[in-house]
Design a protein around this motif. Structure first.
Motif, PDB file in Angstrom:
ATOM      1  N   PRO A   1     -27.301  21.084  -1.074  1.00 49.10           N
ATOM      2  CA  PRO A   1     -27.055  22.224   0.019  1.00 49.10           C
ATOM      3  C   PRO A   1     -25.715  22.605   0.024  1.00 49.10           C
ATOM      4  CG  PRO A   1     -28.311  20.354   0.709  1.00 49.10           C
ATOM      5  CD  PRO A   1     -27.655  19.868  -0.532  1.00 49.10           C
ATOM      6  N   GLN A   2     -24.590  22.045   0.093  1.00 50.42           N
ATOM      7  CA  GLN A   2     -23.294  22.584   0.238  1.00 50.42           C
ATOM      8  C   GLN A   2     -23.105  23.438  -1.186  1.00 50.42           C
ATOM      9  OE1 GLN A   2     -20.841  19.109   0.880  1.00 50.42           O
ATOM     10  NE2 GLN A   2     -20.827  19.614   3.240  1.00 50.42           N
ATOM     11  N   LEU A   3     -23.178  23.030  -2.185  1.00 50.65           N
ATOM     12  CA  LEU A   3     -23.001  23.974  -3.121  1.00 50.65           C
ATOM     13  C   LEU A   3     -24.103  24.977  -3.264  1.00 50.65           C
ATOM     14  CD1 LEU A   3     -21.531  24.597  -5.954  1.00 50.65           C
ATOM     15  CD2 LEU A   3     -23.502  23.074  -7.179  1.00 50.65           C
ATOM     16  N   GLN A   4     -25.105  24.996  -2.945  1.00 47.62           N
ATOM     17  CA  GLN A   4     -25.882  26.188  -2.741  1.00 47.62           C
ATOM     18  C   GLN A   4     -25.594  26.947  -2.011  1.00 47.62           C
ATOM     19  OE1 GLN A   4     -30.178  26.465  -0.535  1.00 47.62           O
ATOM     20  NE2 GLN A   4     -30.667  25.359  -2.494  1.00 47.62           N
ATOM     21  N   LYS A   5     -25.063  26.719  -0.687  1.00 45.37           N
ATOM     22  CA  LYS A   5     -24.569  27.569   0.426  1.00 45.37           C
ATOM     23  C   LYS A   5     -23.346  28.494  -0.236  1.00 45.37           C
ATOM     24  CE  LYS A   5     -23.024  28.330   5.100  1.00 45.37           C
ATOM     25  NZ  LYS A   5     -22.804  27.443   6.308  1.00 45.37           N
ATOM     26  N   ARG A   6     -22.424  27.693  -0.946  1.00 47.41           N
ATOM     27  CA  ARG A   6     -21.229  28.240  -1.438  1.00 47.41           C
ATOM     28  C   ARG A   6     -21.758  29.260  -2.410  1.00 47.41           C
ATOM     29  NH1 ARG A   6     -15.749  27.483  -2.209  1.00 47.41           N
ATOM     30  NH2 ARG A   6     -15.038  27.992  -4.369  1.00 47.41           N
ATOM     31  N   VAL A   7     -22.427  29.092  -3.459  1.00 44.48           N
ATOM     32  CA  VAL A   7     -22.867  29.764  -4.317  1.00 44.48           C
ATOM     33  C   VAL A   7     -23.555  30.954  -3.808  1.00 44.48           C
ATOM     34  CG1 VAL A   7     -24.536  30.006  -6.223  1.00 44.48           C
ATOM     35  CG2 VAL A   7     -22.854  28.135  -6.338  1.00 44.48           C
ATOM     36  N   LEU A   8     -24.355  30.745  -2.686  1.00 44.86           N
ATOM     37  CA  LEU A   8     -25.195  31.821  -2.153  1.00 44.86           C
ATOM     38  C   LEU A   8     -24.287  33.002  -1.528  1.00 44.86           C
ATOM     39  CD1 LEU A   8     -28.196  32.319  -2.222  1.00 44.86           C
ATOM     40  CD2 LEU A   8     -28.328  31.351  -0.177  1.00 44.86           C
ATOM     41  N   ILE A   9     -23.232  32.445  -0.893  1.00 44.89           N
ATOM     42  CA  ILE A   9     -22.310  33.441  -0.169  1.00 44.89           C
ATOM     43  C   ILE A   9     -21.486  34.184  -1.330  1.00 44.89           C
ATOM     44  CG2 ILE A   9     -20.046  33.580   1.073  1.00 44.89           C
ATOM     45  CD1 ILE A   9     -20.976  31.105   2.526  1.00 44.89           C
TER      46      ILE A   9
ATOM     47  N   PRO B   1     -23.759  34.237   3.877  1.00 44.57           N
ATOM     48  CA  PRO B   1     -24.045  35.266   3.010  1.00 44.57           C
ATOM     49  C   PRO B   1     -24.148  36.735   3.767  1.00 44.57           C
ATOM     50  CG  PRO B   1     -25.662  33.479   2.919  1.00 44.57           C
ATOM     51  CD  PRO B   1     -24.947  33.011   3.926  1.00 44.57           C
ATOM     52  N   ILE B   2     -23.808  37.841   3.057  1.00 47.97           N
ATOM     53  CA  ILE B   2     -24.113  38.820   3.897  1.00 47.97           C
ATOM     54  C   ILE B   2     -25.105  39.794   3.214  1.00 47.97           C
ATOM     55  CG2 ILE B   2     -21.258  38.896   3.955  1.00 47.97           C
ATOM     56  CD1 ILE B   2     -21.182  41.180   1.508  1.00 47.97           C
TER      57      ILE B   2
ATOM     58  N   ILE C   1     -26.742  35.097  -8.406  1.00 44.96           N
ATOM     59  CA  ILE C   1     -26.578  33.867  -8.211  1.00 44.96           C
ATOM     60  C   ILE C   1     -26.242  32.932  -9.515  1.00 44.96           C
ATOM     61  CG2 ILE C   1     -28.108  31.775  -7.848  1.00 44.96           C
ATOM     62  CD1 ILE C   1     -29.847  33.392  -6.190  1.00 44.96           C
ATOM     63  N   ARG C   2     -26.751  33.557 -10.632  1.00 41.10           N
ATOM     64  CA  ARG C   2     -26.256  32.972 -11.919  1.00 41.10           C
ATOM     65  C   ARG C   2     -24.562  33.265 -12.133  1.00 41.10           C
ATOM     66  NH1 ARG C   2     -31.212  34.731 -14.714  1.00 41.10           N
ATOM     67  NH2 ARG C   2     -32.504  32.908 -15.258  1.00 41.10           N
ATOM     68  N   ALA C   3     -24.128  34.434 -11.708  1.00 41.50           N
ATOM     69  CA  ALA C   3     -22.681  34.630 -11.798  1.00 41.50           C
ATOM     70  C   ALA C   3     -21.785  33.936 -11.021  1.00 41.50           C
ATOM     71  CB  ALA C   3     -22.700  36.203 -11.896  1.00 41.50           C
ATOM     72  N   ALA C   4     -22.581  33.730  -9.803  1.00 44.97           N
ATOM     73  CA  ALA C   4     -21.741  33.006  -8.928  1.00 44.97           C
ATOM     74  C   ALA C   4     -21.601  31.356  -9.367  1.00 44.97           C
ATOM     75  CB  ALA C   4     -22.437  33.089  -7.349  1.00 44.97           C
ATOM     76  N   LEU C   5     -22.581  31.073  -9.929  1.00 44.97           N
ATOM     77  CA  LEU C   5     -22.512  29.635 -10.381  1.00 44.97           C
ATOM     78  C   LEU C   5     -21.798  29.392 -11.770  1.00 44.97           C
ATOM     79  CD1 LEU C   5     -23.445  26.638 -10.013  1.00 44.97           C
ATOM     80  CD2 LEU C   5     -25.429  27.231 -11.315  1.00 44.97           C
TER      81      LEU C   5
END
Length: 323
Positions: free
Chosen positions: A187-195, A274-275, A283-287
């Motif tokens: 969940p923490q990584l998901q939120k960071r990546v999503l932001i 997230p904005i 999402i792929r690029a953020a990861l």
């Protein structure tokens, strides 16, 4: 009897046979498949489906006797532009006329497209425009799920409530996230990546740029440098009553004048959430940020990106491409 007379009689008889056969074929195609079977089925017309495709699908699902008669009926009575994508309640007991009438009187659901990078308020606007059951109270619930409302085309019931819409979009989000990588189950990584993905989606113009912009954001975060992402100020400012837009251009005074935790010119690090609601490529690029020597970027009036390694290079690009 003269030969010419016999020939004329043969032609006349054949014509009668053809006419009667055509009439019988037409009558057959107009009849219900099974007048006794009144069980309803939900028949879905996909967006962009042709009349031939609809007719073949009706036949395949046991709702129509002949797709050719269906096609001719639609063309004969000029009904092709009245049939919309969506789902309909039909039964095998319905005649061709009853089926066509049903397809002309509105769907049970509506196809609604939510583009990549829009914010929850814009999703609310689209729902307000397309779904009769929409209520203004939906905005707050949608905003609570900012970033997790996956952009896509959905078949939304006309009588849907906000929880149903959120569930549809978040279930799709979960499926898409699994396509990117199992590490996003954290969940923490998901939120960071999503932001980060939400920033990329607003800043990038092409998919090819997204890993590069991701790399620049990642590099700035590691350096402790302010991200200075204009889209975060646009998000904080919200709806512009003059331009009637959610993402209006920012003013020079906004950089220091917009007092918000989302203002990445005033606050180092990532914004609190997230904005926007990013798509799969963002999402792929953020990861997977690209390794890049650049720290700055801008887009010219034609939408072309220009990268810079130093502030001096960036200022030169500003002078060359934006002034």
């Amino acid at each position: 009897m003269p030969y010419s007379m016999r020939k004329l009689i043969v032609v006349f008889v054949l014509t009668i046979i053809i006419v009667l056969s055509s009439f019988g074929y037409w009558q057959y195609g107009n009849q219900a498949v099974n007048p006794q079977d009144k069980n309803n089925k939900i028949f879905v017309i996909e967006k962009g489906a042709s009349i031939r495709e609809i007719g073949n699908k009706l036949r395949k699902e046991g709702l129509l006797r002949d797709p050719v008669v269906f096609f001719l009926y639609i063309k004969l009575y000029g009904q092709d532009r009245k049939i919309q994508a969506g789902d309909y309640r039909l039964s095998p007991s319905m005649s061709l006329k009853e089926i066509v009438d049903a397809l002309n009187h509105g769907t049970l659901d509506r196809w609604v497209t939510f583009p990549e990078g829009i914010r929850a308020h814009e999703i609310a606007d689209l729902l307000k425009e397309n779904i009769p059951s929409y209520r203004e109270s939906w905005r707050e619930r949608l905003n609570e799920n900012e970033g997790y409302l996956f952009p896509d085309t959905y078949l939304v019931p006309k009588d849907a409530d906000v929880e149903m819409v959120i569930a549809m979009m978040k279930n799709n989000f979960d499926k898409k996230i699994n396509m990117v990588g199992s590490e996003l189950n954290d969940p923490q990584l998901q939120k960071r990546v999503l932001i980060i993905a939400s920033l990329i989606e607003r800043e990038a113009i092409t998919d090819e740029e997204k890993p590069i912009i991701s790399g620049i954001i990642d590099k700035r975060l590691k350096m402790g440098m302010a991200l200075q992402v204009d889209a975060t100020i646009q998000y904080a400012k919200g709806y512009n009553n003059l331009t009637k837009k959610w993402w209006s251009p920012i003013l020079p005074s906004d950089y220091n004048g917009v007092d918000s935790s989302y203002n990445t010119y005033l606050n180092p690090g990532l914004p609190p959430g997230p904005i926007s609601n990013p798509g799969l490529e963002a999402i792929r690029a953020a990861l997977n940020p690209a390794s890049t020597p650049y720290l700055y970027y801008l887009h010219d009036s034609a939408g072309k990106i220009h990268l810079a390694k130093t502030m001096e290079e960036h200022n030169a690009n500003i002078k060359k491409y934006l002034k």
